[in-house]
Design a protein around this motif. Sequence first.
Motif, PDB file in Angstrom:
ATOM      1  N   SER A  18       2.803   0.468  11.401  1.00 44.25           N
ATOM      2  CA  SER A  18       3.450   1.495  10.584  1.00 44.25           C
ATOM      3  C   SER A  18       3.506   1.050   9.136  1.00 44.25           C
ATOM      4  CB  SER A  18       4.876   1.756  11.083  1.00 44.25           C
ATOM      5  OG  SER A  18       4.820   2.173  12.424  1.00 44.25           O
ATOM      6  N   LEU A  19       3.486   2.033   8.255  1.00 45.51           N
ATOM      7  CA  LEU A  19       3.518   1.727   6.830  1.00 45.51           C
ATOM      8  C   LEU A  19       4.025   2.960   6.108  1.00 45.51           C
ATOM      9  CD1 LEU A  19       2.458  -0.136   4.398  1.00 45.51           C
ATOM     10  CD2 LEU A  19       0.447   1.334   4.460  1.00 45.51           C
ATOM     11  N   SER A  20       4.931   2.763   5.145  1.00 45.65           N
ATOM     12  CA  SER A  20       5.363   3.918   4.371  1.00 45.65           C
ATOM     13  C   SER A  20       5.376   3.561   2.891  1.00 45.65           C
ATOM     14  CB  SER A  20       6.756   4.359   4.827  1.00 45.65           C
ATOM     15  OG  SER A  20       7.678   3.327   4.518  1.00 45.65           O
ATOM     16  N   VAL A  21       5.178   4.543   2.070  1.00 46.55           N
ATOM     17  CA  VAL A  21       5.177   4.351   0.627  1.00 46.55           C
ATOM     18  C   VAL A  21       5.992   5.467   0.004  1.00 46.55           C
ATOM     19  CG1 VAL A  21       3.712   3.817  -1.321  1.00 46.55           C
ATOM     20  CG2 VAL A  21       2.727   3.840   0.962  1.00 46.55           C
ATOM     21  N   GLY A  22       6.908   5.115  -0.865  1.00 45.32           N
ATOM     22  CA  GLY A  22       7.658   6.140  -1.566  1.00 45.32           C
ATOM     23  C   GLY A  22       6.954   6.529  -2.838  1.00 45.32           C
ATOM     24  N   ALA A  23       7.358   7.630  -3.417  1.00 46.43           N
ATOM     25  CA  ALA A  23       6.765   8.068  -4.672  1.00 46.43           C
ATOM     26  C   ALA A  23       7.056   7.026  -5.736  1.00 46.43           C
ATOM     27  CB  ALA A  23       7.327   9.422  -5.067  1.00 46.43           C
ATOM     28  N   GLY A  24       6.039   6.684  -6.497  1.00 45.43           N
ATOM     29  CA  GLY A  24       6.208   5.728  -7.575  1.00 45.43           C
ATOM     30  C   GLY A  24       6.506   4.326  -7.094  1.00 45.43           C
ATOM     31  N   GLU A  25       6.170   4.064  -5.852  1.00 48.30           N
ATOM     32  CA  GLU A  25       6.431   2.728  -5.321  1.00 48.30           C
ATOM     33  C   GLU A  25       5.127   1.941  -5.243  1.00 48.30           C
ATOM     34  OE1 GLU A  25       8.826   0.744  -1.548  1.00 48.30           O
ATOM     35  OE2 GLU A  25       7.715   2.587  -1.265  1.00 48.30           O
ATOM     36  N   ARG A 150     -12.731   5.184 -11.862  1.00 51.70           N
ATOM     37  CA  ARG A 150     -13.003   6.370 -11.067  1.00 51.70           C
ATOM     38  C   ARG A 150     -11.745   6.863 -10.357  1.00 51.70           C
ATOM     39  NH1 ARG A 150     -15.822   9.425  -8.019  1.00 51.70           N
ATOM     40  NH2 ARG A 150     -15.098   9.466  -5.879  1.00 51.70           N
ATOM     41  N   ALA A 151     -11.049   5.925  -9.738  1.00 49.78           N
ATOM     42  CA  ALA A 151      -9.848   6.300  -9.009  1.00 49.78           C
ATOM     43  C   ALA A 151      -8.761   6.782  -9.969  1.00 49.78           C
ATOM     44  CB  ALA A 151      -9.353   5.128  -8.180  1.00 49.78           C
ATOM     45  N   LEU A 152      -8.659   6.106 -11.112  1.00 51.89           N
ATOM     46  CA  LEU A 152      -7.644   6.502 -12.084  1.00 51.89           C
ATOM     47  C   LEU A 152      -7.931   7.911 -12.605  1.00 51.89           C
ATOM     48  CD1 LEU A 152      -7.122   3.265 -14.193  1.00 51.89           C
ATOM     49  CD2 LEU A 152      -5.797   4.141 -12.258  1.00 51.89           C
ATOM     50  N   GLY A 153      -9.186   8.158 -12.853  1.00 49.72           N
ATOM     51  CA  GLY A 153      -9.568   9.448 -13.409  1.00 49.72           C
ATOM     52  C   GLY A 153      -9.284  10.592 -12.460  1.00 49.72           C
ATOM     53  N   ALA A 154      -9.192  10.274 -11.177  1.00 50.48           N
ATOM     54  CA  ALA A 154      -9.020  11.335 -10.185  1.00 50.48           C
ATOM     55  C   ALA A 154      -7.606  11.907 -10.220  1.00 50.48           C
ATOM     56  CB  ALA A 154      -9.333  10.805  -8.798  1.00 50.48           C
ATOM     57  N   GLY A 155      -6.691  11.222 -10.915  1.00 56.72           N
ATOM     58  CA  GLY A 155      -5.323  11.722 -10.996  1.00 56.72           C
ATOM     59  C   GLY A 155      -4.655  11.827  -9.646  1.00 56.72           C
ATOM     60  N   ALA A 156      -4.761  10.746  -8.862  1.00 59.92           N
ATOM     61  CA  ALA A 156      -4.267  10.798  -7.500  1.00 59.92           C
ATOM     62  C   ALA A 156      -2.760  10.562  -7.426  1.00 59.92           C
ATOM     63  CB  ALA A 156      -4.987   9.755  -6.665  1.00 59.92           C
ATOM     64  N   ARG A 157      -2.160  10.960  -6.293  1.00 61.86           N
ATOM     65  CA  ARG A 157      -0.742  10.697  -6.063  1.00 61.86           C
ATOM     66  C   ARG A 157      -0.560   9.353  -5.376  1.00 61.86           C
ATOM     67  NH1 ARG A 157       2.051  15.022  -2.829  1.00 61.86           N
ATOM     68  NH2 ARG A 157       0.017  15.439  -1.885  1.00 61.86           N
ATOM     69  N   ILE A 158      -1.558   9.009  -4.567  1.00 56.89           N
ATOM     70  CA  ILE A 158      -1.526   7.710  -3.914  1.00 56.89           C
ATOM     71  C   ILE A 158      -2.850   7.011  -4.189  1.00 56.89           C
ATOM     72  CG2 ILE A 158      -1.320   6.496  -1.708  1.00 56.89           C
ATOM     73  CD1 ILE A 158       0.014   9.013  -0.583  1.00 56.89           C
ATOM     74  N   ILE A 159      -2.775   5.817  -4.721  1.00 58.29           N
ATOM     75  CA  ILE A 159      -4.019   5.074  -4.940  1.00 58.29           C
ATOM     76  C   ILE A 159      -3.998   3.830  -4.067  1.00 58.29           C
ATOM     77  CG2 ILE A 159      -5.460   3.849  -6.596  1.00 58.29           C
ATOM     78  CD1 ILE A 159      -4.481   5.632  -8.748  1.00 58.29           C
ATOM     79  N   ILE A 160      -5.064   3.671  -3.292  1.00 58.75           N
ATOM     80  CA  ILE A 160      -5.191   2.486  -2.459  1.00 58.75           C
ATOM     81  C   ILE A 160      -6.138   1.543  -3.162  1.00 58.75           C
ATOM     82  CG2 ILE A 160      -5.906   1.620  -0.216  1.00 58.75           C
ATOM     83  CD1 ILE A 160      -5.682   4.600   0.750  1.00 58.75           C
ATOM     84  N   MET A 161      -5.697   0.318  -3.361  1.00 59.97           N
ATOM     85  CA  MET A 161      -6.596  -0.643  -3.992  1.00 59.97           C
ATOM     86  C   MET A 161      -6.790  -1.811  -3.044  1.00 59.97           C
ATOM     87  SD  MET A 161      -5.320  -0.754  -7.904  1.00 59.97           S
ATOM     88  CE  MET A 161      -5.171   0.728  -8.890  1.00 59.97           C
ATOM     89  N   GLN A 186       4.447   6.860 -13.956  1.00 58.22           N
ATOM     90  CA  GLN A 186       4.059   8.268 -13.812  1.00 58.22           C
ATOM     91  C   GLN A 186       4.251   8.759 -12.392  1.00 58.22           C
ATOM     92  OE1 GLN A 186       0.029   8.527 -15.247  1.00 58.22           O
ATOM     93  NE2 GLN A 186       0.556   7.244 -16.998  1.00 58.22           N
ATOM     94  N   ASN A 187       4.982   8.000 -11.589  1.00 59.87           N
ATOM     95  CA  ASN A 187       5.341   8.410 -10.244  1.00 59.87           C
ATOM     96  C   ASN A 187       4.175   8.412  -9.248  1.00 59.87           C
ATOM     97  OD1 ASN A 187       7.686   8.780  -8.905  1.00 59.87           O
ATOM     98  ND2 ASN A 187       7.521  11.019  -8.842  1.00 59.87           N
ATOM     99  N   VAL A 188       3.142   7.638  -9.566  1.00 60.90           N
ATOM    100  CA  VAL A 188       2.035   7.499  -8.624  1.00 60.90           C
ATOM    101  C   VAL A 188       2.358   6.351  -7.674  1.00 60.90           C
ATOM    102  CG1 VAL A 188      -0.414   6.935  -8.394  1.00 60.90           C
ATOM    103  CG2 VAL A 188       0.372   8.341 -10.308  1.00 60.90           C
ATOM    104  N   SER A 189       2.050   6.547  -6.403  1.00 60.75           N
ATOM    105  CA  SER A 189       2.269   5.483  -5.427  1.00 60.75           C
ATOM    106  C   SER A 189       1.017   4.623  -5.317  1.00 60.75           C
ATOM    107  CB  SER A 189       2.563   6.063  -4.050  1.00 60.75           C
ATOM    108  OG  SER A 189       3.505   7.099  -4.161  1.00 60.75           O
ATOM    109  N   ILE A 190       1.252   3.329  -5.163  1.00 61.91           N
ATOM    110  CA  ILE A 190       0.114   2.412  -5.072  1.00 61.91           C
ATOM    111  C   ILE A 190       0.234   1.572  -3.811  1.00 61.91           C
ATOM    112  CG2 ILE A 190      -1.148   0.563  -6.219  1.00 61.91           C
ATOM    113  CD1 ILE A 190      -0.984   2.662  -8.205  1.00 61.91           C
ATOM    114  N   ILE A 191      -0.859   1.489  -3.064  1.00 60.15           N
ATOM    115  CA  ILE A 191      -0.907   0.496  -1.999  1.00 60.15           C
ATOM    116  C   ILE A 191      -1.887  -0.564  -2.454  1.00 60.15           C
ATOM    117  CG2 ILE A 191      -1.404   0.046   0.423  1.00 60.15           C
ATOM    118  CD1 ILE A 191      -0.908   3.008   0.970  1.00 60.15           C
ATOM    119  N   TYR A 192      -1.403  -1.783  -2.525  1.00 54.03           N
ATOM    120  CA  TYR A 192      -2.149  -2.824  -3.199  1.00 54.03           C
ATOM    121  C   TYR A 192      -2.450  -3.956  -2.235  1.00 54.03           C
ATOM    122  CZ  TYR A 192      -3.325  -5.919  -7.104  1.00 54.03           C
ATOM    123  OH  TYR A 192      -3.966  -6.752  -7.980  1.00 54.03           O
ATOM    124  N   ILE A 193      -3.719  -4.186  -1.953  1.00 52.26           N
ATOM    125  CA  ILE A 193      -4.091  -5.288  -1.074  1.00 52.26           C
ATOM    126  C   ILE A 193      -4.632  -6.420  -1.920  1.00 52.26           C
ATOM    127  CG2 ILE A 193      -5.614  -6.020   0.804  1.00 52.26           C
ATOM    128  CD1 ILE A 193      -5.723  -3.170   1.757  1.00 52.26           C
TER     129      ILE A 193
END
Lengths: 497, 310, 327, 327
Positions: A18-25, A150-161, A186-193
């Motif tokens: 399980s994994l959860s991400v909040g907005a801007g987290e 590319r990912a930044l330009g997409a204006g995503a709500r969740i970015i996985i890196m 800017q309230n974007v959520s990031i999952i960072y590996i």
Amino acid sequence: MAGVSKRFPGVVALDNVSLSVGAGEIVALIGENGAGKSTLMKILGGAIARDNGTIKINSEPVEIRSPREASALGIEFIHQELSVLDNLDVAANIFLHREPTTAGFLKLINRKRIYSEADVLIHKLGLDISSRTPLDQLSLAQQQLVEIARALGAGARIIIMDEPTSSLMLSETRRLLEIIKDLKRQNVSIIYISHRMHEVEEIADRAVVLRDGKNAGTLQRSEITHERMVRMMVGRDLKEFFKGAAHERSSTTNGNGFIVRRLRTIRYPNHTITFDVAPGEVLGIAGLVGAGRSEVARAIFGVEEALETEVSLDGETLRITEPQDAISNGIYLVPEDRRLSGLIVDFNVRENISLPNLESYSSAKIISRAKESKAAAEAVKAINIKTPTPEMRAANLSGGNQQKVVLAKWLTFRPRVLIFDEPTRGIDVGAKAEIYELIRNLAAKGVSVIVISSEMEEVLGISDRIAVMHEGRLTGILNRAQFSEEAVMRLATGTEG
Amino acid sequence: QQGIHSGGGGVGAGGAGGKHKLAFVTNNASDFWTIARKGTEKAAAEIPGIEVEFRIPSDGTAAEQQRVIDDLLAKGIHGIAISPVDPVNQTQMLNRASSGALVVTQDSDAPQSNRVCYIGTDNVAAGRQAGELLKEALPQGGKIMVFVGVLDAANAQQRYQGLKEALNGSNVQIIDVRTDNTDRVRAKSNAADTLVNNPDIAGMVGLWSYNGPAILSAVKEANKVDKVKIVAFDEEDPTLAGIKEGAIYATVVQQPFEFGYRSMELMAKYLNGDKSVVPATKQIFVPTIAVKRADVDAFQQKINQLRGRS
Amino acid sequence: MKKELGIFILLIVLCIIVSIINPNFLLSINLQNLARQIGAFGIFSIGLGLVIITGGIELSVGSMMALLGVLLSMTLTEYGYGAAVAVLASIGLAMGLGLGHGLLITRLNMQPFIVTLCGLLFYRGLARFVTDDETKGFGAADYESLRFIANGNLFGVPMPFVLLLVIAAITWLVLHRSVYGRYLFATGRNSEAARYAGIDTKRIITLTYVISGALTAISGIIFAFYTNSVSPANHGNAYELYGIAAAVLGGCSLRGGEGSVVGILIGTALLQVLRNLVNLLGIPSSLDFAVMGAVILIGVMADQIFTERRNRRQVALMRELSAREAK
Amino acid sequence: MKKELGIFILLIVLCIIVSIINPNFLLSINLQNLARQIGAFGIFSIGLGLVIITGGIELSVGSMMALLGVLLSMTLTEYGYGAAVAVLASIGLAMGLGLGHGLLITRLNMQPFIVTLCGLLFYRGLARFVTDDETKGFGAADYESLRFIANGNLFGVPMPFVLLLVIAAITWLVLHRSVYGRYLFATGRNSEAARYAGIDTKRIITLTYVISGALTAISGIIFAFYTNSVSPANHGNAYELYGIAAAVLGGCSLRGGEGSVVGILIGTALLQVLRNLVNLLGIPSSLDFAVMGAVILIGVMADQIFTERRNRRQVALMRELSAREAK
Ligand SMILES: Nc1ncnc2c1ncn2[C@@H]1O[C@H](COP(=O)(O)OP(=O)(O)OP(=O)(O)O)[C@@H](O)[C@H]1O
Ligand SMILES: Nc1ncnc2c1ncn2[C@@H]1O[C@H](COP(=O)(O)OP(=O)(O)OP(=O)(O)O)[C@@H](O)[C@H]1O
Ligand SMILES: [Mg+2]
Ligand SMILES: [Mg+2]
């Protein structure tokens, strides 16, 4: 995501995770190589299908069956393995599938807009090139930055890196971390590996740890420390890194050891590089992205033509024009780009490991399967490659374990000179320690070792001396006594030397 | 030499239902064979006790023919009428076939082989006929160009030889032969290029059936209908139409219907023990006919009938 | 293995169906004919398969056979050399041509498609030129040994098939068990990584074209004596397509790095059985191509669908298993 | 651009040499003939080039043309439909066949080589079957408009060439300036990465085969009226090879992801000029293939050597420069 499971033939990659991400987290996802991080993210990114579990966005259950659907839901994925297209230019890559078009049946691309917006994006990332540059002219690190753009330009709500910094050097990494913090605002959520613990320490609000495909726990912002993360990842305390590293060794070769003189590469023909590595010495080579370090390594190894060079080993002058010349003299290179040059992803682990040394497993040119398997099994054990069997296709291994296979290829040899180009890229902390130990052991046996690395900690920890490069120039060689991050950075940025 | 059929009807007639299984093997696929097929069909309908199979080797090579023969023999055929692609060197193959069945050559002969008889055109004579037609069309003489699919086919060589014989010593002069590998687009562009390169060309000869129409349309497009005399072979529709409107001087036609009918008839008789059907020369020539403007309507009617068109 | 299995089943099913409809299929004479064809086509197809595994292509086999064929006839009948000399010269020449292809491809970095396309055109033209467009044959003269290779039987087994088996066995050993074979696959998969591993990829590739040349020559000699004549304009036309089709049907990928000797053999056999059955079943000649196309398509399609369904079933099974475990 | 330049120079040099040896080459009638051929061959070559850019191949164009040609003749002359209906039906059918190829390739994951090889066999067989191996023509009846398309001129420029220019212009826009083109290149180079970017690669590939079908139909109609008759067994034989050769000569890579419309045009023109020059220079027909092969090989080789030498010279220059600096 809750209760996500995924099996591959022979492997349970994810078990009820399980994994959860909040907005801007900013959530860091960490774990050893093969823990299942990339697999979990591929499921979220729609690249592969899960066996079980649910995914919810804003408490709405969603089905993500393809990257396109993920994209539509505002999820962008920066893959661990580069997925840029080298037959297109920078702007085309950044805007792929989001091209602004002029109205009309043919959907013509608005080229003006694409190039100007791309230029803005890449400059923000500190990439000093035109967006019209064809991608095949960029170094690996620059390509990585393009993918991030590319990912930044997409204006995503969740970015996985997925290990975005594995081929970046300090300054680019810094800039990227700033950008991530900016996105958070800017309230974007990031999952960072990442396998770089200090990056996680710096930016993560929460760290989710995976071990063997299962949740191994979560650390809140205040709990994120190097030791706690490592302990949770590997399930035990790790012995200190770089312990007993480099004691000062003689750095004078006296004509022995590996000597490179007046090396000029095609890309930087105006600079000559001269250095030597004594038997048993570890020479680190540091520098910023695109400093030309890999180029030097490739030229020495004979994959690329050198304009001019004199190479000698233990007093004997060598002529190297093809890799096999280098190999027959006991000089090996562990290349930086594992999928392109490091291994054959469609071969299995055994075949990859035995490839350069096949002759010694064969009699009358017929391969002895027994000898081959034995050597492979030993290598798999020696550096702990996580695979159910040596018969597993290398493509199915996790990124870090692929890198270990690349390393394992050369361990079955008796090298005299070993060049590592980014040896620990994408490798977890535990395995890193093992690789450092391995490098030290090699040195102790009298091998001349060269380690090209973009990780400051690593160069400082492993090397007996550090050569620093800046834009194709060798700006200085530091002795152990002169080691410091500042000294390296000064030379690497060209402010000194 | 003596195959199983030499005993007369006895062995040969032992086939399925007491019927003689006969096969007609062509050298490739073309309209020409469609007419021959009508002949075999007529024979099958009229002559009792035979069963006829029509085989068209798809790529027109000796190898392909050999497999067809091998397969037919394996199937227990009694008589084969074949148009060998390469007679000289298929001799062995024909001999092998004739030890298992009655072998007759048609359309192109293999005189060295053990075939019992040949039924077909005398291609050298046909070439000569074309040559005479050219001399007739070009009393002042002039340069001519010859067109054909491939020159190493026996009928192409023989026609070319006959043509040369007939024109020898006359003031009609052959410049060259252009080949097209049976590609009609190429055939037409060969003709077009010839017209460009030899503005004074007086005649064009097409040795294979499609060469006539290809030459015709190239000549028409170059507006040289009046200046160039065309002699063609065979009876493709555009060729006949060209003759009708006077754009083609003449065409030399064979009688494939006769090949089909007479080969079946001959084999049936032979297998029934009547060996007198084979002449001493072991060759039965079906004469070629020159079709000119005057005869074209009658010929057209006949051919339409054979092709089963109204 | 999986890849070859589907096509193998197709082959077997086809054989069974044909022999039910027409038992003549199983006559030893028919099987011999078939085996002879498979032998002749199989030998050069193996060479082509090796080239395809390197990620290359060899389009010139058909033309090369025409050229070798007419030269063989000329050396034997016109210049009167002995059979041994003529055969060795043939094989030597073909290997030389293969070497040429290999060098152009590896040293000058030319695309294999272009190099061998030029070969296709050039050798065909040369064959037509040296013969002046005349068909060359071996007449009735007896080149006993050569005829035996093409048309003879060894204990009832046609010689070309025997040769094929021997060559296939050797190639199998080389490709699947030897260092060279491993290098070949590595080069085809990822020549860059192979180079980093110290493999002389240029040598491997060149060598492969040379081998392909030699096998083409052997097939060429068989075909020449099988037909007993060589028409410079037609001989071997489109045979490269048969070879490539056999290899691809047998699981070789045109992207390189994939393929097996057994697969190529099965692919060749399938094509030849298809050609045979059209004649045996009395299918109108005009339809023979259509039948071949349809059977291959349906076969490969069925294979693909089954594989996919099996995979899907496995996935479902796993899902169930892990669901049960979770409880 | 660099890739096309070499072949373009070869084309120009060839034209100059030919027109010096035989000034007839420059006669407007010859140029018209040439342009007509280039038009007819170029149109389907563009389609093939697109398919090659996706990393696929289309082997069935020649057979498809034969099938479309005989059907066109039959709808017009035997069933008496109007020209417009027949043409639309032709193009529609070809697009349907292309769609079929595309679906088999993308949905069933079949190899393009196999699918289109089956097409090659199947359509040829079908063409022969429906016509009963009889050549189909258009007789003398006037299909004015259709004949005009194949044989007419617009302000002195042959219609097929005009059509080619129009189609090439549109394709250029689509390929090099539109979203579709970009997706095509992405899909051809790395379909996985393209998929990750959210591109519907299956649709792109399928669409490309459909386009190729449409262009094949247009070429097919032109050829049918150019020859005025269609022999089901021979029409269009080996045209796929011409198309592929044109595309590859023009810089398309069979590994996908590379190529340009301009390159394909130049490649087509080169092939047609070669065919033309053989006739104009009076080279024996038997040598025409040899000449084509040799010229292409020498041209591409020279290009390659020049490129390499230029690179080396640059390197040498650098070497010198830096040596001077070092002093
Ligand atoms: N397509 C596949 N087939 C079979 N096994 C796979 C496949 N993809 C991944 N695996 C296996 O699943 C496990 C998890 O892999 P994953 O790539 O998620 O690891 P990771 O945590 O990202 O590791 P790393 O840090 O090394 O990148 C590994 O054991 C790997 O071998
Ligand atoms: N094919 C290419 N064409 C043009 N420039 C290139 C090409 N490949 C690399 N470069 C440039 O050459 C420079 C040196 O690259 P190299 O990979 O040797 O550097 P590096 O120090 O190893 O850096 P990195 O950390 O990126 O690997 C970089 O600036 C890169 O952009
Ligand atoms: Mg990973
Ligand atoms: Mg590097």
